[in-house]
Design a protein around this motif. Structure first.
Motif, mmCIF file in Angstrom:
data_model
loop_
_atom_site.group_PDB
_atom_site.id
_atom_site.type_symbol
_atom_site.label_atom_id
_atom_site.label_comp_id
_atom_site.label_asym_id
_atom_site.label_seq_id
_atom_site.Cartn_x
_atom_site.Cartn_y
_atom_site.Cartn_z
ATOM 1 N N GLY A 432 -4.944 -5.489 12.059
ATOM 2 C CA GLY A 432 -5.091 -5.043 10.680
ATOM 3 C C GLY A 432 -4.503 -3.653 10.559
ATOM 4 O O GLY A 432 -4.048 -3.062 11.552
ATOM 5 N N SER A 433 -4.517 -3.128 9.363
ATOM 6 C CA SER A 433 -3.925 -1.808 9.133
ATOM 7 C C SER A 433 -4.950 -0.739 8.790
ATOM 8 O O SER A 433 -4.729 0.438 9.008
ATOM 9 N N ASP A 434 -6.085 -1.162 8.194
ATOM 10 C CA ASP A 434 -7.046 -0.233 7.600
ATOM 11 C C ASP A 434 -6.382 0.602 6.510
ATOM 12 O O ASP A 434 -6.788 1.730 6.248
ATOM 13 N N GLY A 435 -5.339 0.048 5.900
ATOM 14 C CA GLY A 435 -4.716 0.732 4.779
ATOM 15 C C GLY A 435 -5.551 0.600 3.521
ATOM 16 O O GLY A 435 -6.530 -0.145 3.483
ATOM 17 N N PRO A 436 -5.215 1.385 2.490
ATOM 18 C CA PRO A 436 -4.097 2.320 2.435
ATOM 19 C C PRO A 436 -4.422 3.612 3.193
ATOM 20 O O PRO A 436 -5.572 3.894 3.474
ATOM 21 N N GLY A 437 -3.378 4.319 3.470
ATOM 22 C CA GLY A 437 -3.457 5.511 4.316
ATOM 23 C C GLY A 437 -2.546 5.274 5.490
ATOM 24 O O GLY A 437 -1.373 5.653 5.454
ATOM 25 N N PRO A 438 -3.032 4.569 6.535
ATOM 26 C CA PRO A 438 -2.109 4.142 7.582
ATOM 27 C C PRO A 438 -1.095 3.154 7.003
ATOM 28 O O PRO A 438 -1.407 2.417 6.058
ATOM 29 N N PRO A 439 0.117 3.092 7.552
ATOM 30 C CA PRO A 439 1.105 2.126 7.058
ATOM 31 C C PRO A 439 0.554 0.700 7.102
ATOM 32 O O PRO A 439 -0.047 0.290 8.100
ATOM 33 N N MET A 440 0.763 -0.060 6.033
ATOM 34 C CA MET A 440 0.167 -1.388 5.929
ATOM 35 C C MET A 440 1.087 -2.501 6.416
ATOM 36 O O MET A 440 0.671 -3.661 6.458
ATOM 37 N N PHE A 444 5.214 -2.648 11.242
ATOM 38 C CA PHE A 444 4.904 -1.319 11.763
ATOM 39 C C PHE A 444 3.767 -1.411 12.775
ATOM 40 O O PHE A 444 3.802 -0.771 13.841
ATOM 41 N N GLY A 445 2.748 -2.199 12.447
ATOM 42 C CA GLY A 445 1.629 -2.357 13.373
ATOM 43 C C GLY A 445 2.060 -2.945 14.698
ATOM 44 O O GLY A 445 1.604 -2.523 15.771
ATOM 45 N N MET A 446 2.969 -3.930 14.657
ATOM 46 C CA MET A 446 3.489 -4.505 15.897
ATOM 47 C C MET A 446 4.257 -3.461 16.695
ATOM 48 O O MET A 446 4.139 -3.396 17.932
ATOM 49 N N TRP A 447 5.064 -2.677 15.997
ATOM 50 C CA TRP A 447 5.829 -1.620 16.684
ATOM 51 C C TRP A 447 4.887 -0.653 17.384
ATOM 52 O O TRP A 447 5.092 -0.312 18.557
ATOM 53 N N GLN A 448 3.854 -0.204 16.694
ATOM 54 C CA GLN A 448 2.937 0.759 17.308
ATOM 55 C C GLN A 448 2.193 0.140 18.485
ATOM 56 O O GLN A 448 2.009 0.792 19.522
ATOM 57 N N GLU A 509 13.889 -5.674 20.385
ATOM 58 C CA GLU A 509 13.371 -4.434 20.943
ATOM 59 C C GLU A 509 12.341 -3.839 19.976
ATOM 60 O O GLU A 509 12.442 -4.040 18.750
ATOM 61 N N PRO A 510 11.355 -3.109 20.491
ATOM 62 C CA PRO A 510 10.310 -2.587 19.600
ATOM 63 C C PRO A 510 10.844 -1.797 18.408
ATOM 64 O O PRO A 510 10.394 -1.996 17.278
ATOM 65 N N ASP A 511 11.816 -0.910 18.635
ATOM 66 C CA ASP A 511 12.291 -0.067 17.548
ATOM 67 C C ASP A 511 12.983 -0.858 16.450
ATOM 68 O O ASP A 511 13.099 -0.380 15.314
ATOM 69 N N ALA A 512 13.455 -2.079 16.758
ATOM 70 C CA ALA A 512 14.071 -2.911 15.720
ATOM 71 C C ALA A 512 13.057 -3.299 14.648
ATOM 72 O O ALA A 512 13.428 -3.566 13.505
ATOM 73 N N LEU A 513 11.783 -3.312 15.015
ATOM 74 C CA LEU A 513 10.737 -3.652 14.045
ATOM 75 C C LEU A 513 10.645 -2.602 12.936
ATOM 76 O O LEU A 513 10.278 -2.919 11.809
#
Length: 528
Positions: A432-440, A444-448, A509-513
């Motif tokens: 999950g993201s716990d957005g709004p605030g953190p990117p939703m 992005f969540g997969m990348w992190q 690659e992760p950064d492609a996300l």
């Protein structure tokens, strides 16, 4: 409405034992559900009659699920003063002043910043708010936990130097005992919220629509909105009855010391009928402790730099037990538990309520929310044995990682949000993201989750807790779906909920996300 043939590279994410192919070239849809799959020619012939054909180039996977995103709050941002990216108390005051000159009534804003983000190295107080907006009611919402309010709000709520801290909350005070304007945790914030005018039904419905639209653009087809107040439930039902939901929603009614299981049950019973294909009432939501970046999570050891402060316990253990006992055979309970002591308290409670059977809580709606700050090995093993899931939020780690380093030091901050440890212990983890605030964005969540990168820092924080590509995708598909009680993969008769991406998240690659985009989002067979 004609049947639909969707072609492309479609990953079903079905378990190997299911007999469903992992990748198919085409699927057939009828009345918002999947009826078959295979080669395009075979699916077209099997559908028969009129067929609408849609080609989805790229990689298609089951629609993303966010197990913990505040949908209504995301839409509500449109009516609030925008404090995104502020770097000083002075800038906060300027934005509030400009907003106040153009808007009547109460002034609200989301305060996602930390003291270390501001040049003054402190949070604003009521005096700062009063200077920016003299005589106005101003509320800065601190991540859904705390609030910073102006003097006018304190006066309206009757909060002064003589006001006692409410159980489970705290009123911050200056040297002479006067409130500074910072109200810590829900019981204290509720003192101010009780005197604030309630938005009407139409406004809340509009917020829901705005929030859903934003999430749909990110490929999210199902979202579980936690901490929905009993006053907000009718807006969700009205939106469902008026066919204004474009995304499947699961809402978690919030309980606390004053809102027991009977009150929640009565509120649900009195709701008008609605289509449960689009809206479901999910587990009860409880806040057991505070936040990691806020320095209020309930820990077994004191917070550094404090006089023995272990964090905030926002509800009593009696309340926790009452809600869990009431939902053992019902909707389940999701408990916000960030600190290790809070995690242990949840597992202690469920252990006592345990009934016979293997992993008795698996699939019942019971889950730990965040499970963030250094759960012990015994907690990991016990959660797995009991079948208690975890709703985890990689984007939260990105947003608050540097604040955790500031509060706890490098080693403990690196161990926070231990996705690898939860998964290795065979605990079901839903992203999950716990957005709004953190990117939703789930991308992005997969990348992190794969990189363990955090804001304002070049190096990974706790790379040993990173996950691989398949695990990262599962967080926001099968894992999150299981936590929300939704379909975990594509299957015959299942919902036609899909997302198409311009990268393959299983192999890129992760950064492609970070550069990837959502090309199409399909909910119940409808292309958005």
């Amino acid at each position: 409405m004609p049947d639909t043939l969707i072609t492309g590279t479609i990953h079903t994410l079905a378990p190997l034992a299911s007999g469903i192919p992992p990748v198919v070239e085409a699927i057939g849809l009828r009345d918002g559900r999947i009826v078959n799959w295979g080669s395009p020619g075979w699916v077209r012939a099997d559908l028969g009659g009129r067929v609408s054909e849609v080609d989805l180039p790229g990689t298609t996977v089951p629609g993303f699920t966010d197990s913990h995103v505040h949908v209504l709050w995301a839409g509500r941002r449109a009516d609030r003063c925008d404090l995104t990216g502020v770097r000083s108390v002075a800038e906060i005051g300027q934005r509030l002043s400009e907003y106040g000159q153009q808007h009547a009534g109460w002034i609200e804003a989301d305060a996602e910043f930390e003291a270390i983000d501001l040049s003054e190295r402190r949070l604003p107080d009521r005096h700062d708010l009063d200077r920016a907006c003299p005589g106005r009611h101003v509320v800065l919402d601190r991540k859904g936990h705390d609030a910073i309010v102006s003097t006018a709000v304190l006066q309206a709520a009757g909060i002064d130097a003589t006001t006692a801290d409410p159980p489970g909350g705290r009123i911050e005070r200056d040297a002479d005992g006067s409130p500074t304007g910072l109200l810590i945790e829900h019981p204290a914030v509720d003192l101010a919220r009780k005197v604030q005018p309630e938005p009407d039904l139409a406004t809340r419905q509009r917020w829901i629509e705005l929030g859903q639209a934003e999430l749909l653009s990110l490929g999210i087809t199902t979202a579980m909105d936690p901490a929905v107040s009993l006053a907000e439930l009718p807006a969700w039902v009205a939106a469902a009855r008026n066919n204004r939901l474009r995304q499947r929603a699961v809402v978690m009614p919030r309980g606390d010391d004053a809102i027991g299981p009977d009150k929640i049950a009565d509120a649900i019973k009195n709701l008008d009928a609605f289509d449960q294909e689009w809206l479901r009432i999910g587990p009860t939501k409880l806040f057991l402790d505070g936040g990691g970046s806020l320095g209020t999570a309930w820990r077994s050891t004191p917070w550094p730099g404090t006089d023995g402060y272990h964090g905030n316990q926002s509800i009593t253990l009696e309340t926790l037990r009452a809600h869990c006992a009431a939902e053992v055979n019902g909707r389940g309970v999701g408990v916000h538990a960030v600190g290790d002591a809070a995690i242990d308290a949840v597992l202690d409670t469920l252990e006592v309520l345990n009934w016979t059977g293997d992993q008795p809580y698996r699939g019942t709606g019971f889950h730990i929310i965040h499970g963030y700050l250094s759960p012990g090995r015994a907690a990991l093993e016990r959660a797995a044995r009991l079948g208690v899931a975890v709703s985890a939020h990689p984007a939260l780690q990105w947003s608050f990682g540097t604040a955790l380093i500031d509060r706890l030091g490098e080693a403990e901050a690196a161990a926070a949000n231990p996705l690898r440890a939860w998964l290795d212990a065979n605990v079901l983890v839903g992203g999950g993201s716990d957005g709004p605030g953190p990117p939703m964005s789930p991308l992005f969540g997969m990348w992190q989750a794969r990189t363990r990168r955090v804001r304002d820092r070049a190096e990974a924080l706790g790379p040993e807790q990173a996950v691989d590509a398949a695990e990262a995708l599962a967080l926001f598909t099968s894992g999150a779906a299981a936590v929300t009680g939704s379909a975990t993969h594509l299957f015959r008769g299942g919902p036609a909920d899909l997302v198409t991406l311009d990268v393959n998240p299983l192999f890129c690659e992760p950064d492609a996300l970070l550069e990837a985009s959502v090309q199409a989002t399909v909910v119940a067979g409808v292309l958005n």
